[in-house]
Design an enzyme around this catalytic site. Structure first.
Site, PDB file in Angstrom:
ATOM      1  N   SER A 197       0.850  -1.199   0.000  1.00 16.92           N
ATOM      2  CA  SER A 197       0.000   0.000   0.000  1.00 16.92           C
ATOM      3  C   SER A 197       0.882   1.244   0.000  1.00 16.92           C
ATOM      4  O   SER A 197       1.655   1.461   0.944  1.00 16.92           O
ATOM      5  CB  SER A 197      -0.897   0.015   1.233  1.00 16.92           C
ATOM      6  OG  SER A 197      -1.376   1.338   1.433  1.00 16.92           O
ATOM      7  N   HIS A 244      -1.222  -1.276  -4.251  1.00 22.48           N
ATOM      8  CA  HIS A 244      -2.488  -0.930  -3.589  1.00 22.48           C
ATOM      9  C   HIS A 244      -2.543   0.587  -3.386  1.00 22.48           C
ATOM     10  O   HIS A 244      -1.672   1.178  -2.734  1.00 22.48           O
ATOM     11  CB  HIS A 244      -2.566  -1.658  -2.246  1.00 22.48           C
ATOM     12  CG  HIS A 244      -3.852  -1.505  -1.527  1.00 22.48           C
ATOM     13  ND1 HIS A 244      -4.980  -2.261  -1.813  1.00 22.48           N
ATOM     14  CD2 HIS A 244      -4.210  -0.682  -0.509  1.00 22.48           C
ATOM     15  CE1 HIS A 244      -5.968  -1.905  -1.002  1.00 22.48           C
ATOM     16  NE2 HIS A 244      -5.531  -0.934  -0.204  1.00 22.48           N
ATOM     17  N   ASP A 285      -4.621   3.675  -1.971  1.00 19.46           N
ATOM     18  CA  ASP A 285      -5.682   4.037  -1.029  1.00 19.46           C
ATOM     19  C   ASP A 285      -6.201   5.440  -1.309  1.00 19.46           C
ATOM     20  O   ASP A 285      -5.480   6.418  -1.117  1.00 19.46           O
ATOM     21  CB  ASP A 285      -5.143   3.968   0.406  1.00 19.46           C
ATOM     22  CG  ASP A 285      -4.972   2.538   0.872  1.00 19.46           C
ATOM     23  OD1 ASP A 285      -5.958   1.782   0.803  1.00 19.46           O
ATOM     24  OD2 ASP A 285      -3.858   2.188   1.297  1.00 19.46           O
ATOM     25  N   MET A 324      -8.839   8.261  -0.227  1.00 24.93           N
ATOM     26  CA  MET A 324      -9.682   8.681   0.902  1.00 24.93           C
ATOM     27  C   MET A 324     -10.200  10.086   0.630  1.00 24.93           C
ATOM     28  O   MET A 324      -9.447  10.936   0.145  1.00 24.93           O
ATOM     29  CB  MET A 324      -8.865   8.678   2.193  1.00 24.93           C
ATOM     30  CG  MET A 324      -8.167   7.356   2.456  1.00 24.93           C
ATOM     31  SD  MET A 324      -7.357   7.359   4.059  1.00 24.93           S
ATOM     32  CE  MET A 324      -6.483   5.791   3.990  1.00 24.93           C
ATOM     33  N   HIS A 331      -8.318   1.186  -3.996  1.00 26.75           N
ATOM     34  CA  HIS A 331      -9.238   0.975  -2.862  1.00 26.75           C
ATOM     35  C   HIS A 331      -9.895   2.314  -2.547  1.00 26.75           C
ATOM     36  O   HIS A 331      -9.248   3.213  -2.001  1.00 26.75           O
ATOM     37  CB  HIS A 331      -8.402   0.446  -1.685  1.00 26.75           C
ATOM     38  CG  HIS A 331      -9.173   0.266  -0.415  1.00 26.75           C
ATOM     39  ND1 HIS A 331      -8.547   0.064   0.804  1.00 26.75           N
ATOM     40  CD2 HIS A 331     -10.508   0.230  -0.153  1.00 26.75           C
ATOM     41  CE1 HIS A 331      -9.465  -0.074   1.746  1.00 26.75           C
ATOM     42  NE2 HIS A 331     -10.656   0.033   1.202  1.00 26.75           N
ATOM     43  N   MET A 344     -12.026   4.559  -0.512  1.00 22.96           N
ATOM     44  CA  MET A 344     -12.678   4.803   0.783  1.00 22.96           C
ATOM     45  C   MET A 344     -13.367   6.153   0.669  1.00 22.96           C
ATOM     46  O   MET A 344     -12.913   7.170   1.227  1.00 22.96           O
ATOM     47  CB  MET A 344     -11.616   4.777   1.897  1.00 22.96           C
ATOM     48  CG  MET A 344     -11.129   3.370   2.188  1.00 22.96           C
ATOM     49  SD  MET A 344      -9.553   3.338   3.061  1.00 22.96           S
ATOM     50  CE  MET A 344      -8.437   3.473   1.667  1.00 22.96           C
ATOM     51  N   MET A 369     -11.393  -5.386   5.736  1.00 20.88           N
ATOM     52  CA  MET A 369     -10.606  -4.413   6.502  1.00 20.88           C
ATOM     53  C   MET A 369     -10.249  -5.013   7.862  1.00 20.88           C
ATOM     54  O   MET A 369     -11.132  -5.399   8.630  1.00 20.88           O
ATOM     55  CB  MET A 369     -11.398  -3.117   6.720  1.00 20.88           C
ATOM     56  CG  MET A 369     -11.561  -2.232   5.490  1.00 20.88           C
ATOM     57  SD  MET A 369     -10.048  -1.768   4.628  1.00 20.88           S
ATOM     58  CE  MET A 369      -9.025  -1.089   5.929  1.00 20.88           C
ATOM     59  N   ASP A 424      -6.579  -6.154   4.599  1.00 18.25           N
ATOM     60  CA  ASP A 424      -5.940  -4.829   4.535  1.00 18.25           C
ATOM     61  C   ASP A 424      -5.930  -4.171   5.912  1.00 18.25           C
ATOM     62  O   ASP A 424      -6.985  -3.844   6.462  1.00 18.25           O
ATOM     63  CB  ASP A 424      -6.743  -3.975   3.536  1.00 18.25           C
ATOM     64  CG  ASP A 424      -6.153  -2.600   3.319  1.00 18.25           C
ATOM     65  OD1 ASP A 424      -5.065  -2.312   3.844  1.00 18.25           O
ATOM     66  OD2 ASP A 424      -6.796  -1.804   2.593  1.00 18.25           O
TER      67      ASP A 424
END
Ligand code: DX5
Ligand code: ZN
Length: 220
Positions: free
Chosen positions: A10, A35, A37, A39, A68, A70, A139, A177
């Site tokens: 990540s 990965h 992330d 957000m 991913h 979020m 998660m 994760d």
């Protein structure tokens, strides 16, 4: 024994001022996925990167990008990441008004679709999606930040998801994760996970390549 285990570093814990360099480093170390992330400061109390970063990362690596999301309102933003070149896009079941439609949008772009659930979300919430997705992202910390401790109940949750999948006669990849290191990787693989996301355990290590290998080897 678990030869098809994949490791997805990540980049949340990478050096954002040297993202291309760090991605190439883990690619050279044998990462199966990068990965990414995303957000939005609403779904989680943190803000990270967006589709322009995905587009830029596509230029520096051939390793597939595992995005991913979020974020709230994924139906609005998923196309942005598909256009940017994401190879896999995962949305949170808690944020989806119509998960099946979003999954279809992802598949229409020839990308892989994942569905994720937060630690407090019951596994039954995934039932409608089990047969639609390529991957389920479990998660093992509360989403939002790297470097948190692994939630100990996670392996039992993975086992429950694997059992649900078996019953439905489907076999999406199970990705885990948060708080993954060599020790927790072993627990998760034992429970049925096959994709291991690790941020701080890789990028904060003195030797990130050795740390990545340590996580992969722990699964054997
Ligand atoms: C957390 C992110 C994770 C995070 C994991 O919300 O989804 O991908 O980077 O970081 P570590 O491995 O440090 O727990
Ligand atoms: Zn993540």
């Amino acid at each position: 024994m678990f030869s098809d285990i994949q490791v997805a570093p990540s980049i949340l814990s990478a050096d954002f001022a040297n993202l291309g360099r760090d991605v190439q480093m883990v690619a050279d170390a044998g990462a199966d996925w990068i990965h990414v992330d995303v957000m939005d400061g609403h779904f989680v109390p943190n803000l990270t990167i967006g589709p322009n970063h995905v587009k830029a990362l596509k230029r520096v690596t051939d390793v597939p990008l595992d995005v991913h999301l979020m974020i709230d309102n994924p139906e609005v933003q998923v196309p942005w990441y598909l256009e940017a070149g994401a190879d896999s896009v995962t949305v949170h079941i808690e944020a989806c008004k119509d998960a099946a439609a979003i999954i279809q949008t992802i598949h229409d772009a020839d990308a892989e679709a994942g569905i994720s659930l937060n630690p407090e979300t019951e596994v039954e919430a995934l039932e409608e999606c089990l047969a639609l997705v390529d991957m389920i992202l479990v998660m093992s910390v509360h989403p939002g930040f790297g470097g948190q401790s692994f939630i100990e109940e996670t392996p039992a949750k993975i086992e429950a998801i694997v059992a649900m999948c078996k019953k439905a006669n489907v076999s999406p990849r199970i990705e885990v994760d948060g708080g993954i290191n060599a020790q927790t990787a072993r627990l998760c693989v034992g429970a049925g996970a096959d994709v291991l996301v690790a941020g701080s355990a890789i990028f904060n290590a003195d030797d990130p390549a050795a740390a990545l290998k340590g996580i992969r080897d722990a699964a054997d």
